[in-house]
Structure formats: structure tokens, C-alpha cells
Write a protein that holds these residues in place. Sequence first.
Motif, short mmCIF file in Angstrom:
data_model
loop_
_atom_site.label_atom_id
_atom_site.label_comp_id
_atom_site.label_asym_id
_atom_site.label_seq_id
_atom_site.Cartn_x
_atom_site.Cartn_y
_atom_site.Cartn_z
N ARG A 118 0.85 -1.18 0.00
CA ARG A 118 0.00 0.00 0.00
C ARG A 118 0.88 1.23 0.00
O ARG A 118 1.98 1.24 0.58
CB ARG A 118 -0.89 0.04 1.25
N ILE A 119 0.41 2.26 -0.64
CA ILE A 119 1.13 3.53 -0.62
C ILE A 119 0.85 4.19 0.71
O ILE A 119 -0.31 4.36 1.10
CB ILE A 119 0.68 4.41 -1.79
N ALA A 120 1.91 4.57 1.40
CA ALA A 120 1.76 5.14 2.74
C ALA A 120 0.91 6.40 2.71
O ALA A 120 0.11 6.63 3.61
CB ALA A 120 3.13 5.43 3.34
N ASP A 121 1.06 7.22 1.70
CA ASP A 121 0.32 8.46 1.61
C ASP A 121 -0.33 8.54 0.23
O ASP A 121 0.24 9.11 -0.70
CB ASP A 121 1.25 9.65 1.85
N ALA A 122 -1.50 7.96 0.10
CA ALA A 122 -2.19 7.93 -1.19
C ALA A 122 -2.46 9.33 -1.71
O ALA A 122 -2.52 9.56 -2.92
CB ALA A 122 -3.49 7.15 -1.08
N ALA A 123 -2.60 10.29 -0.82
CA ALA A 123 -2.86 11.67 -1.23
C ALA A 123 -1.68 12.21 -2.04
O ALA A 123 -1.87 13.08 -2.91
CB ALA A 123 -3.12 12.55 -0.02
N SER A 124 -0.47 11.71 -1.80
CA SER A 124 0.69 12.20 -2.55
C SER A 124 0.59 11.78 -4.02
O SER A 124 1.03 12.51 -4.90
CB SER A 124 1.99 11.70 -1.94
N VAL A 125 0.00 10.62 -4.29
CA VAL A 125 -0.21 10.19 -5.66
C VAL A 125 -1.23 11.10 -6.33
O VAL A 125 -1.03 11.58 -7.45
CB VAL A 125 -0.67 8.72 -5.72
N ASP A 126 -2.32 11.36 -5.62
CA ASP A 126 -3.33 12.29 -6.15
C ASP A 126 -2.72 13.65 -6.43
O ASP A 126 -2.96 14.25 -7.48
CB ASP A 126 -4.49 12.45 -5.17
N ALA A 127 -1.93 14.14 -5.52
CA ALA A 127 -1.31 15.46 -5.68
C ALA A 127 -0.38 15.48 -6.88
O ALA A 127 -0.37 16.45 -7.65
CB ALA A 127 -0.56 15.85 -4.41
N ALA A 128 0.38 14.43 -7.08
CA ALA A 128 1.30 14.36 -8.22
C ALA A 128 0.53 14.41 -9.53
O ALA A 128 0.93 15.10 -10.48
CB ALA A 128 2.16 13.10 -8.14
N ILE A 129 -0.57 13.68 -9.60
CA ILE A 129 -1.38 13.66 -10.83
C ILE A 129 -2.07 15.00 -11.05
O ILE A 129 -2.07 15.54 -12.16
CB ILE A 129 -2.41 12.51 -10.76
N GLU A 130 -2.64 15.56 -10.00
CA GLU A 130 -3.40 16.80 -10.13
C GLU A 130 -2.51 18.01 -10.38
O GLU A 130 -2.98 19.02 -10.91
CB GLU A 130 -4.24 17.03 -8.87
N ASN A 131 -1.24 17.95 -10.01
CA ASN A 131 -0.37 19.11 -10.14
C ASN A 131 0.59 19.01 -11.31
O ASN A 131 1.49 19.84 -11.44
CB ASN A 131 0.41 19.32 -8.84
N ARG A 132 0.41 18.05 -12.19
CA ARG A 132 1.28 17.94 -13.36
C ARG A 132 0.98 19.09 -14.31
O ARG A 132 -0.09 19.66 -14.30
CB ARG A 132 1.10 16.61 -14.06
#
Length: 75
Positions: free
Chosen positions: A7-21
Motif C-alpha cells: 500500500r502507498i503510505a500516503d495515497a494523497a501524494s499520488v493524487d497530488a502528483a497527478i493533479e499538479n502535473r
Amino acid sequence: MSQLNARIADAASVDAAIENRFCVRAFAPTPVPRATIEDILRVASRGPSGTNAQPWQVYVLQGERRDALVEKVCA
């Protein structure tokens, strides 16, 4: 824990990476430090490929060799 169950420890970081590209259509004349290029390639090497074929090859050019390639591509 297997990679399949990891599991990704901080799933929000994945969302942030996608949303801020964003796309860049111009480049600064400042050279990119070698350590930065190596880090980008290290992370990119972990990316998926279709049927795990891993078909990529990476070449990093700087200076006169890069300039010569740019000139040929743009001709």
C-alpha cells in the motif's frame, strides 16, 4: 508484504502528483544538474511497461553533442 499487496503510505501524494502535473513549452537555459537527471531516470526505471517488455533505451546528451542532435532533428 508482497508488492502485490503493498500500500502507498500516503495515497494523497499520488493524487497530488497527478493533479499538479503540467506541460512545459519553453525551457530555461540553465543546465539540469547531473544528480537531478540520475534521480529522474532512477524513478522512471520503476515505471510499468506493456507486458513488462521494458523496451526503452535512454540517452542523455549535453553540450556540443546535444546541440548537434537538436540541429539535425530540427532540420
